[in-house]
Design an enzyme around this catalytic site. Structure first.
Site: not given
Length: 332
Positions: A74, A187
């Site tokens: 991320s 993610d």
């Protein structure tokens, strides 16, 4: 699109790029000569808290510690990519210049897949930073994403660096997913918020992991707004959106406790998920050093508070210095 590898059940992959298979940074290449342990830096996920990664990297380098490889999830993938690309100076300068209006300007609202499309951010990054291929980076780098179809952990190690980052930051509900070769990627924090296992697979002997989630549980359930709304057309649009959302909520009497906002519930839910997964993954594959910036006071989208976050990263490295020194990493 970056080449995908499943992160589950695989042997340690050969790292491509400037190191040929069978050699590692620090090896002399002479038969029988000792090899310096290879150090991996793992940058965890955590939205705006991840800006502290810049401070962590700066403090490590000032102490004479430069990792041989870096990987991230991320926001950790975004900062790690800037570092591995040799763009960290320009990236930090850009971060320190971000104001609230700049953050809001990147919020290209989507009607499907996520609250924001992420196109404006990626367009800016492509226009201002060189998109190297992952194989050509001076510092070996990889990012983590998640397959939305089956929940598999995906390691992105080849292809476009920026596209790998875009997949890794696609937080469900916030950014729209990325389609790659028929697979929907989101993610990496859903499966591996602090990817120690990836660093080990890339050949790291010593792993320094930055955990952004050590102090966050319950801290987003507060009465302050997630992001201050500026004046102007954009701010007015966001205020109208908030007003429309509030009309969907049941009315409360003044004596009844008010429920947290939608964004506070979203942020707190993400925090709970990432803390639980981080604890589980790091218990099974512990790093050698944990750097834990204290950042619970930063909101999910507080990217305009880069200076504060970077300083917290520096402070966290100072706390970890005794452990780093005990491993022989700190240079005098």
């Amino acid at each position: 699109m970056a080449k995908k590898d499943s992160g589950q059940g695989l042997p340690a992959p050969a790292v491509k790029g400037r190191f040929a298979e069978g050699t590692r940074s620090g090896e002399s290449g002479r038969p029988g000569s000792p090899r310096r342990p290879k150090t991996g830096l793992v940058l965890g996920g955590g939205s705006a808290r991840g800006l502290s990664h810049v401070g962590v990297i700066r403090a490590l380098e000032e102490a004479g510690i430069r990792p041989d490889l870096v990987c991230g999830t991320s926001i950790g993938a975004l900062v790690g990519a800037a570092y591995a690309s040799g763009e960290l100076d320009r990236f930090e300068t850009w971060l320190l210049g971000l104001g609230i209006r700049d953050v809001v300007a990147f919020m290209d609202v989507s009607l499907s897949g996520g609250l924001f499309k992420g196109d404006k951010l990626m367009e800016f990054l492509r226009g201002n930073f060189v998109d190297h291929s992952l194989e050509e980076l001076d510092l070996p780098f990889a990012a983590v994403a998640t397959s939305l179809h089956n929940g598999a952990e995906v390691w992105l190690r080849q292809g476009s660096t920026l596209e790998a980052v875009r997949a890794s930051i696609a937080l469900p509900g916030l950014f729209t997913p990325v389609m790659s070769d028929g697979v929907v990627l989101v993610d990496g924090g859903l499966v591996n918020p602090v990817p120690v296992s990836l660093a080990r697979a890339m050949g790291a002997d010593i792993v320094i992991a930055v955990d952004l989630n050590s102090d966050i549980l319950g801290r987003h359930l507060r009465d302050t707004p997630l992001l201050e709304i500026p004046a102007g057309n954009v701010g007015a649009w966001i205020r109208r959106l908030q007003g429309n959302l509030l009309t969907l909520m049941p009315s409360l009497s003044p004596d009844e406790p008010r429920l947290p906002s939608m964004l506070d519930v979203l942020a707190s839910g993400i925090n709970i998920m990432q803390v639980r997964i981080t604890r589980s993954r790091m218990a099974g594959d512990p790093p050698d050093v944990v750097v834990a910036p204290q950042l619970a006071h930063l909101g999910l989208l507080d990217f305009h508070r880069a200076k504060e976050a970077i300083e917290k990263g520096r402070q966290a490295v100072e706390v970890a210095m005794p452990t780093l020194a005990s491993l022989g990493l700190r240079h005098s």
